[in-house]
Scaffold this motif. Structure first.
Motif, PDB file in Angstrom:
ATOM      1  N   THR A  45       0.835  -1.206   0.000  1.00  0.00           N
ATOM      2  CA  THR A  45       0.000   0.000   0.000  1.00  0.00           C
ATOM      3  C   THR A  45       0.866   1.251   0.000  1.00  0.00           C
ATOM      4  O   THR A  45       0.613   2.205  -0.752  1.00  0.00           O
ATOM      5  CB  THR A  45      -0.933   0.005   1.225  1.00  0.00           C
ATOM      6  N   GLU A  46       1.897   1.247   0.824  1.00  0.00           N
ATOM      7  CA  GLU A  46       2.815   2.388   0.884  1.00  0.00           C
ATOM      8  C   GLU A  46       3.454   2.646  -0.472  1.00  0.00           C
ATOM      9  O   GLU A  46       3.563   3.802  -0.925  1.00  0.00           O
ATOM     10  CB  GLU A  46       3.890   2.113   1.933  1.00  0.00           C
ATOM     11  N   ILE A  47       3.867   1.585  -1.140  1.00  0.00           N
ATOM     12  CA  ILE A  47       4.499   1.728  -2.457  1.00  0.00           C
ATOM     13  C   ILE A  47       3.498   2.284  -3.468  1.00  0.00           C
ATOM     14  O   ILE A  47       3.834   3.162  -4.270  1.00  0.00           O
ATOM     15  CB  ILE A  47       5.063   0.372  -2.932  1.00  0.00           C
ATOM     16  N   LEU A  48       2.273   1.790  -3.448  1.00  0.00           N
ATOM     17  CA  LEU A  48       1.256   2.269  -4.380  1.00  0.00           C
ATOM     18  C   LEU A  48       1.056   3.781  -4.254  1.00  0.00           C
ATOM     19  O   LEU A  48       0.978   4.505  -5.254  1.00  0.00           O
ATOM     20  CB  LEU A  48      -0.071   1.549  -4.135  1.00  0.00           C
ATOM     21  N   PHE A  49       0.992   4.265  -3.028  1.00  0.00           N
ATOM     22  CA  PHE A  49       0.823   5.701  -2.821  1.00  0.00           C
ATOM     23  C   PHE A  49       2.079   6.460  -3.243  1.00  0.00           C
ATOM     24  O   PHE A  49       1.990   7.542  -3.830  1.00  0.00           O
ATOM     25  CB  PHE A  49       0.468   5.994  -1.355  1.00  0.00           C
ATOM     26  N   ALA A  50       3.256   5.898  -2.977  1.00  0.00           N
ATOM     27  CA  ALA A  50       4.506   6.548  -3.376  1.00  0.00           C
ATOM     28  C   ALA A  50       4.635   6.612  -4.895  1.00  0.00           C
ATOM     29  O   ALA A  50       5.279   7.523  -5.435  1.00  0.00           O
ATOM     30  CB  ALA A  50       5.696   5.806  -2.777  1.00  0.00           C
ATOM     31  N   ARG A  60      -8.010  -2.057   1.449  1.00  0.00           N
ATOM     32  CA  ARG A  60      -6.710  -2.330   2.080  1.00  0.00           C
ATOM     33  C   ARG A  60      -6.876  -3.453   3.095  1.00  0.00           C
ATOM     34  O   ARG A  60      -8.001  -3.813   3.471  1.00  0.00           O
ATOM     35  CB  ARG A  60      -6.216  -1.081   2.814  1.00  0.00           C
ATOM     36  N   ASP A  61      -5.741  -3.955   3.572  1.00  0.00           N
ATOM     37  CA  ASP A  61      -5.800  -4.902   4.672  1.00  0.00           C
ATOM     38  C   ASP A  61      -5.466  -4.158   5.968  1.00  0.00           C
ATOM     39  O   ASP A  61      -5.123  -2.980   5.951  1.00  0.00           O
ATOM     40  CB  ASP A  61      -4.838  -6.074   4.435  1.00  0.00           C
ATOM     41  N   TYR A  65      -1.659   1.117   7.127  1.00  0.00           N
ATOM     42  CA  TYR A  65      -2.072   2.344   7.817  1.00  0.00           C
ATOM     43  C   TYR A  65      -1.158   3.534   7.501  1.00  0.00           C
ATOM     44  O   TYR A  65      -1.240   4.583   8.137  1.00  0.00           O
ATOM     45  CB  TYR A  65      -2.152   2.118   9.327  1.00  0.00           C
ATOM     46  N   TYR A  66      -0.283   3.356   6.506  1.00  0.00           N
ATOM     47  CA  TYR A  66       0.593   4.441   6.068  1.00  0.00           C
ATOM     48  C   TYR A  66       0.570   4.490   4.548  1.00  0.00           C
ATOM     49  O   TYR A  66       0.662   3.446   3.898  1.00  0.00           O
ATOM     50  CB  TYR A  66       2.031   4.203   6.563  1.00  0.00           C
ATOM     51  N   PRO A  67       0.431   5.717   3.967  1.00  0.00           N
ATOM     52  CA  PRO A  67       0.237   7.005   4.627  1.00  0.00           C
ATOM     53  C   PRO A  67      -1.130   7.093   5.327  1.00  0.00           C
ATOM     54  O   PRO A  67      -2.025   6.294   5.020  1.00  0.00           O
ATOM     55  CB  PRO A  67       0.338   8.001   3.463  1.00  0.00           C
ATOM     56  N   PRO A  68      -1.287   8.057   6.245  1.00  0.00           N
ATOM     57  CA  PRO A  68      -2.496   8.102   7.089  1.00  0.00           C
ATOM     58  C   PRO A  68      -3.812   8.106   6.325  1.00  0.00           C
ATOM     59  O   PRO A  68      -4.809   7.545   6.799  1.00  0.00           O
ATOM     60  CB  PRO A  68      -2.311   9.404   7.886  1.00  0.00           C
ATOM     61  N   ASP A 266       7.811   2.226  15.294  1.00  0.00           N
ATOM     62  CA  ASP A 266       6.544   2.003  14.623  1.00  0.00           C
ATOM     63  C   ASP A 266       6.578   0.650  13.915  1.00  0.00           C
ATOM     64  O   ASP A 266       7.568   0.299  13.264  1.00  0.00           O
ATOM     65  CB  ASP A 266       6.288   3.123  13.616  1.00  0.00           C
ATOM     66  N   ASP A 267       5.482  -0.102  14.028  1.00  0.00           N
ATOM     67  CA  ASP A 267       5.449  -1.473  13.525  1.00  0.00           C
ATOM     68  C   ASP A 267       5.752  -1.565  12.031  1.00  0.00           C
ATOM     69  O   ASP A 267       6.561  -2.390  11.600  1.00  0.00           O
ATOM     70  CB  ASP A 267       4.071  -2.089  13.796  1.00  0.00           C
ATOM     71  N   LEU A 268       5.100  -0.744  11.234  1.00  0.00           N
ATOM     72  CA  LEU A 268       5.269  -0.810   9.785  1.00  0.00           C
ATOM     73  C   LEU A 268       6.634  -0.266   9.358  1.00  0.00           C
ATOM     74  O   LEU A 268       7.231  -0.748   8.398  1.00  0.00           O
ATOM     75  CB  LEU A 268       4.154  -0.023   9.096  1.00  0.00           C
ATOM     76  N   TYR A 269       7.126   0.724  10.094  1.00  0.00           N
ATOM     77  CA  TYR A 269       8.415   1.346   9.780  1.00  0.00           C
ATOM     78  C   TYR A 269       9.550   0.340   9.958  1.00  0.00           C
ATOM     79  O   TYR A 269      10.423   0.191   9.103  1.00  0.00           O
ATOM     80  CB  TYR A 269       8.609   2.545  10.699  1.00  0.00           C
TER      81      TYR A 269
END
Length: 299
Positions: A45-50, A60-61, A65-68, A266-269
């Motif tokens: 998801t993060e890559i798609l937004f980037a 989403r799953d 949760y990032y980006p907000p 942060d978990d995802l970070y």
């Protein structure tokens, strides 16, 4: 005005053209449209937004949760406990997630329903992160933007190496603990993504001999002799914060516990190799080597 209308039509037609990509399993997938994407993994998801296609994501799953702003989207459940019905209800033209998504029969059900499914690499390494970015980028017709993300990751890694060279010191032993309440505690070793980021940051893995994550015991924690303990923020909260962590079996008896040297990230970070892996490793390096005591690190 007519010229603008023609250009707009050409642009939309280009978007509608199918994309072809070979996913992490070696399967050649044709993506008919990216107008309705469901992402089954936080880093995907993060890559798609980037890549600039976040406006095409319709679901989403729970790990996303990032980006907000992604939190405004409906969730289809957790990536390892999925059902085809919930995903299909969003009428996706593309479903994209990790190659180890579970249960695996969900992927078969989606494909039988005529949905394009692209599975991305889950290898917890820098090369795995690059491969993941490239597969996602190709799946949505943005290979050039994908290469730009890869170059940005490489620049972050250069900055990490520069800091490591500048602050050379004896290598610290790091221990990653996966916590989900006092009754659900694990020691993680080789093959675990957070441990991969930890090693990238220049910490020696203190959990030698442990593969993936194993139930935590006082003996395993004490024997690891960590100089620093690394945890997810949510995990730390689940055991009652730093004081709760120090009450878990064996933790207070370690060098890290005695000096309260704990890094909560942060978990995802921390928990996934993606576009921010270099920055996450640099932040962990700074927290472990340049700071004392308890440190919280955000994205």
């Amino acid at each position: 005005m007519k010229k603008l209308a023609v250009l707009a039509w050409v642009f939309l037609a280009a978007l509608a053209q199918p994309y072809r990509v070979v996913d992490a399993t070696g399967k050649a997938v044709e993506v008919p449209s990216i107008n309705r994407i469901v992402s089954l993994d936080g880093i995907t998801t993060e890559i798609l937004f980037a890549l600039g296609v976040g406006d095409k994501v319709v679901g989403r799953d729970d790990s996303s949760y990032y980006p907000p702003q992604v939190l405004r989207l409906p969730s289809v459940g957790y990536q390892f406990r999925l059902s085809a019905e919930g995903i299909l209800s969003l009428r996706p033209t593309l479903v994209i997630g990790r190659e180890d998504v579970r249960p695996p029969q969900v992927v078969d059900q989606l494909r039988q329903a005529g949905v394009a499914v692209v599975l991305v690499p889950a290898e917890p390494s820098v090369e795995g992160a690059k491969a993941k970015i490239r597969v996602v980028a190709q799946a949505v017709g943005q290979p050039e933007r994908g290469e730009a993300l890869v170059r940005a990751l490489e620049r972050d890694l250069l900055a990490l190496r520069a800091h490591q060279a500048q602050h050379r010191s004896q290598k610290l032993r790091g221990l990653f603990l996966y916590l989900r309440g006092p009754g659900t505690t694990y020691v993680c070793g080789e093959g675990s993504t957070p441990v991969g980021v930890m090693k990238l940051a220049g910490l020696e893995n203190a959990a030698q001999g442990i593969r993936e994550c194993q139930p935590m015991t006082a003996e395993s924690v004490v024997a690891a002799r960590p100089d620093v303990i690394v945890v997810f923020k949510k995990g730390l909260e689940s055991v009652g914060g730093l004081e709760g962590l120090l009450k878990l079996p064996g933790v207070a008896q370690t060098p890290a516990g005695q000096k309260r040297r704990v890094v909560a990230m942060d978990d995802l970070y921390l928990g996934s190799f993606g576009p921010r892996a270099g920055r996450a490793a640099l932040d962990l390096f700074r927290a472990a080597y340049l700071m004392e005591g308890f440190v919280e690190v955000g994205p």
